[in-house]
Scaffold this motif. Structure first.
Motif, short mmCIF file in Angstrom:
data_model
loop_
_atom_site.label_atom_id
_atom_site.label_comp_id
_atom_site.label_asym_id
_atom_site.label_seq_id
_atom_site.Cartn_x
_atom_site.Cartn_y
_atom_site.Cartn_z
N GLU A 119 2.88 -81.25 27.54
CA GLU A 119 1.43 -81.24 27.52
C GLU A 119 0.82 -82.43 26.79
OE1 GLU A 119 -2.25 -78.20 26.39
OE2 GLU A 119 -0.18 -77.51 26.23
N PHE A 120 1.44 -82.88 25.69
CA PHE A 120 0.80 -83.87 24.82
C PHE A 120 1.56 -85.20 24.68
CE2 PHE A 120 -0.44 -79.64 23.22
CZ PHE A 120 -1.81 -79.72 23.47
N GLN A 121 2.82 -85.26 25.08
CA GLN A 121 3.65 -86.46 24.98
C GLN A 121 3.66 -87.08 23.57
OE1 GLN A 121 0.96 -86.65 27.62
NE2 GLN A 121 2.35 -85.23 28.58
N PRO A 122 4.00 -86.30 22.55
CA PRO A 122 4.08 -86.88 21.20
C PRO A 122 5.23 -87.87 21.08
CG PRO A 122 5.00 -84.67 21.19
CD PRO A 122 4.42 -84.90 22.56
N ALA A 123 5.16 -88.71 20.05
CA ALA A 123 6.21 -89.70 19.80
C ALA A 123 7.29 -89.16 18.86
CB ALA A 123 5.59 -90.96 19.23
N GLY A 124 7.04 -88.04 18.22
CA GLY A 124 7.99 -87.45 17.28
C GLY A 124 7.49 -86.10 16.80
N PHE A 125 8.22 -85.51 15.86
CA PHE A 125 7.86 -84.19 15.33
C PHE A 125 8.21 -84.11 13.84
CE2 PHE A 125 8.58 -83.39 19.79
CZ PHE A 125 7.55 -82.52 20.14
N ASN A 126 7.42 -83.34 13.11
CA ASN A 126 7.81 -82.84 11.80
C ASN A 126 8.03 -81.34 11.96
OD1 ASN A 126 5.63 -85.17 10.67
ND2 ASN A 126 7.63 -85.07 9.69
N ILE A 127 9.09 -80.85 11.35
CA ILE A 127 9.40 -79.43 11.37
C ILE A 127 9.47 -78.98 9.93
CG2 ILE A 127 11.10 -77.67 12.05
CD1 ILE A 127 12.12 -79.89 14.06
N GLY A 128 8.74 -77.91 9.58
CA GLY A 128 8.74 -77.53 8.18
C GLY A 128 8.51 -76.06 7.93
N VAL A 129 9.00 -75.65 6.77
CA VAL A 129 8.81 -74.29 6.28
C VAL A 129 8.37 -74.39 4.82
CG1 VAL A 129 9.94 -72.10 5.73
CG2 VAL A 129 10.60 -73.35 7.78
N ASN A 130 7.26 -73.77 4.49
CA ASN A 130 6.85 -73.65 3.10
C ASN A 130 7.43 -72.33 2.61
OD1 ASN A 130 5.27 -76.01 3.33
ND2 ASN A 130 3.61 -74.82 4.22
N ASP A 131 8.49 -72.41 1.83
CA ASP A 131 9.25 -71.22 1.42
C ASP A 131 9.01 -70.95 -0.05
OD1 ASP A 131 11.56 -69.47 0.69
OD2 ASP A 131 12.08 -69.83 2.79
N GLY A 132 8.05 -70.07 -0.34
CA GLY A 132 7.68 -69.73 -1.71
C GLY A 132 6.37 -70.38 -2.12
N VAL A 133 5.69 -69.75 -3.05
CA VAL A 133 4.38 -70.24 -3.52
C VAL A 133 4.50 -71.66 -4.08
CG1 VAL A 133 2.53 -69.83 -5.19
CG2 VAL A 133 3.50 -67.91 -3.93
N ALA A 134 5.56 -71.94 -4.83
CA ALA A 134 5.74 -73.28 -5.41
C ALA A 134 5.90 -74.35 -4.33
CB ALA A 134 6.94 -73.30 -6.35
N ALA A 135 6.32 -73.94 -3.14
CA ALA A 135 6.49 -74.87 -2.02
C ALA A 135 5.24 -74.93 -1.14
CB ALA A 135 7.70 -74.47 -1.19
N GLY A 136 4.18 -74.23 -1.53
CA GLY A 136 2.94 -74.28 -0.78
C GLY A 136 2.70 -73.14 0.18
N GLN A 137 3.57 -72.12 0.17
CA GLN A 137 3.41 -71.00 1.09
C GLN A 137 2.16 -70.21 0.74
OE1 GLN A 137 6.78 -68.35 1.24
NE2 GLN A 137 6.15 -67.49 3.19
N THR A 138 1.25 -70.05 1.70
CA THR A 138 0.03 -69.29 1.48
C THR A 138 0.00 -67.98 2.26
OG1 THR A 138 -1.14 -70.51 3.20
CG2 THR A 138 -1.37 -71.32 0.93
#
Length: 126
Positions: A70-89
């Motif tokens: 659909e969008f033809q991106p040039a790359g990807f970031n894949i991420g998980v915020n695991d825990g409040v200290a890691a930014g999980q909201t």
């Protein structure tokens, strides 16, 4: 319990399997930003079973293929915020698939390392 990912409207689900669902992020940072979410309510990636991990990765592949088509991106970031200290909201595990586009930032080097900006730029340090 009120959990936005446990109570997703069926119309938001773009793909699914026995253990997980795929949706577009409600607050996307790029075109095609998606979330892959386990059906079971758990907070951490490290609480998933082997079957759940396989299902999550299968849907991640599906979401990636759809973003490419659909969008033809040039790359990807894949991420998980695991825990409040890691930014999980939202305390229901979700994997971000963030399509990246040439020129979307002046210098994309370091990618996910920029969560701690003072340590991200390792390539210009003495």
């Amino acid at each position: 319990m009120n959990c936005v990912f446990c109570d997703l409207p069926a119309g938001r689900i773009l793909g699914q399997n026995e253990y997980a669902v795929w949706v577009r992020d409600g607050f996307p940072v790029s075109r095609g930003h998606s979330l892959v979410i386990p059906r079971r309510h758990l907070a951490s990636f490290f609480e998933t079973s082997g079957d759940e991990r396989t299902a999550l990765m299968t849907l991640l592949d599906t979401a990636r293929a759809a973003a490419i088509a659909e969008f033809q991106p040039a790359g990807f970031n894949i991420g998980v915020n695991d825990g409040v200290a890691a930014g999980q909201t939202v305390t229901h595990l979700h994997i971000h698939l963030i399509p990246r586009y040439a020129g979307d930032v002046p210098d994309p080097r370091g990618g996910v390392r920029w969560v701690l900006p003072e340590y991200a730029d390792y390539w210009t340090r003495s």
